[in-house]
Design a protein around this motif. Sequence first.
Motif, short mmCIF file in Angstrom:
data_model
loop_
_atom_site.label_atom_id
_atom_site.label_comp_id
_atom_site.label_asym_id
_atom_site.label_seq_id
_atom_site.Cartn_x
_atom_site.Cartn_y
_atom_site.Cartn_z
N ASN A 26 0.26 15.93 78.83
CA ASN A 26 -0.27 16.90 77.86
C ASN A 26 -1.80 16.93 77.91
N LYS A 27 -2.34 18.05 77.44
CA LYS A 27 -3.80 18.17 77.36
C LYS A 27 -4.34 17.14 76.39
N ALA A 28 -5.50 16.61 76.74
CA ALA A 28 -6.17 15.68 75.85
C ALA A 28 -6.86 16.47 74.74
N ASN A 29 -6.90 15.89 73.58
CA ASN A 29 -7.63 16.53 72.48
C ASN A 29 -9.12 16.31 72.72
N TYR A 30 -9.83 17.38 72.67
CA TYR A 30 -11.27 17.29 72.93
C TYR A 30 -11.98 17.55 71.61
N THR A 31 -12.80 16.63 71.26
CA THR A 31 -13.57 16.79 70.04
C THR A 31 -15.03 16.91 70.43
N ASN A 32 -15.63 17.99 70.03
CA ASN A 32 -17.05 18.20 70.34
C ASN A 32 -17.87 17.67 69.17
N THR A 71 2.81 11.59 78.34
CA THR A 71 1.51 10.98 78.09
C THR A 71 0.46 12.06 77.89
N ILE A 72 -0.71 11.64 77.53
CA ILE A 72 -1.85 12.55 77.36
C ILE A 72 -2.77 12.37 78.56
N TYR A 73 -3.31 13.46 79.05
CA TYR A 73 -4.22 13.41 80.19
C TYR A 73 -5.31 12.38 79.93
N ASN A 74 -5.48 11.48 80.91
CA ASN A 74 -6.49 10.43 80.79
C ASN A 74 -7.18 10.11 82.12
N ASN A 129 -2.73 15.48 86.81
CA ASN A 129 -3.20 16.62 86.02
C ASN A 129 -2.19 17.04 84.95
N VAL A 130 -2.66 17.79 83.98
CA VAL A 130 -1.83 18.31 82.90
C VAL A 130 -0.70 19.15 83.50
N GLY A 131 0.52 18.94 83.03
CA GLY A 131 1.67 19.71 83.51
C GLY A 131 2.96 18.97 83.26
N THR A 132 4.06 19.64 83.58
CA THR A 132 5.39 19.04 83.51
C THR A 132 5.92 18.95 84.92
N TYR A 133 6.28 17.75 85.34
CA TYR A 133 6.71 17.50 86.71
C TYR A 133 8.11 16.91 86.70
#
Length: 182
Positions: free
Chosen positions: A173-179, A101-104, A146-150
């Motif tokens: 996974n890290k979330a895509n951040y759009t500024n 999944t993506i971090y949320n 948190n972001v990581g593989t567990y």
Amino acid sequence: FVIDKAPDVITLTHENLNKTYDGLNFIPPTATSLSNSTIYYKYFYKTDELCENEINAPINAGFYTLKIYTLESTNYLSAAKLLNFTIEKANLTNLTQNLETIYNNNNHSININFNGFVGQDNISIGTITYSTNGLDYLNTNPIFKNVGTYTVYYKAEFLNYNTITGINQIIINKANYTNITH
């Protein structure tokens, strides 16, 4: 003069009584006797070697003894057969999958899923333990945020099904951040 009673003889349709757990009462083999006497059936746990504590026809996986017997009659002596049998644990199929999944900012855990239960049986009849190191197991499904593989190790134990062990991963996974600037 005295006429001795004849020995009665019990004949069975089959003597291999072993089966795999199917959620149904054990059905004994068809038996007949030389004297055409009534056939009686009694069940015992195999550990009850003296056959003193009768149980109902077994359903659950385990080791049992079946006593098949006739009573003495006017012309025949009684007869008996003791047969040991096993109701084997059934197999389940492990359908548990990795989770990616993506971090949320939400909590994530493994969703344990098995297929092959009999009748009304389901996963709730077992005991599932979890570990994050493969050594120390607890009853609590670990949660990750948190972001990581567990890695999650688990063991599912059931009365009538073989134990299942598994290893699955939760990948956040890290979330895509759009500024966005205006």
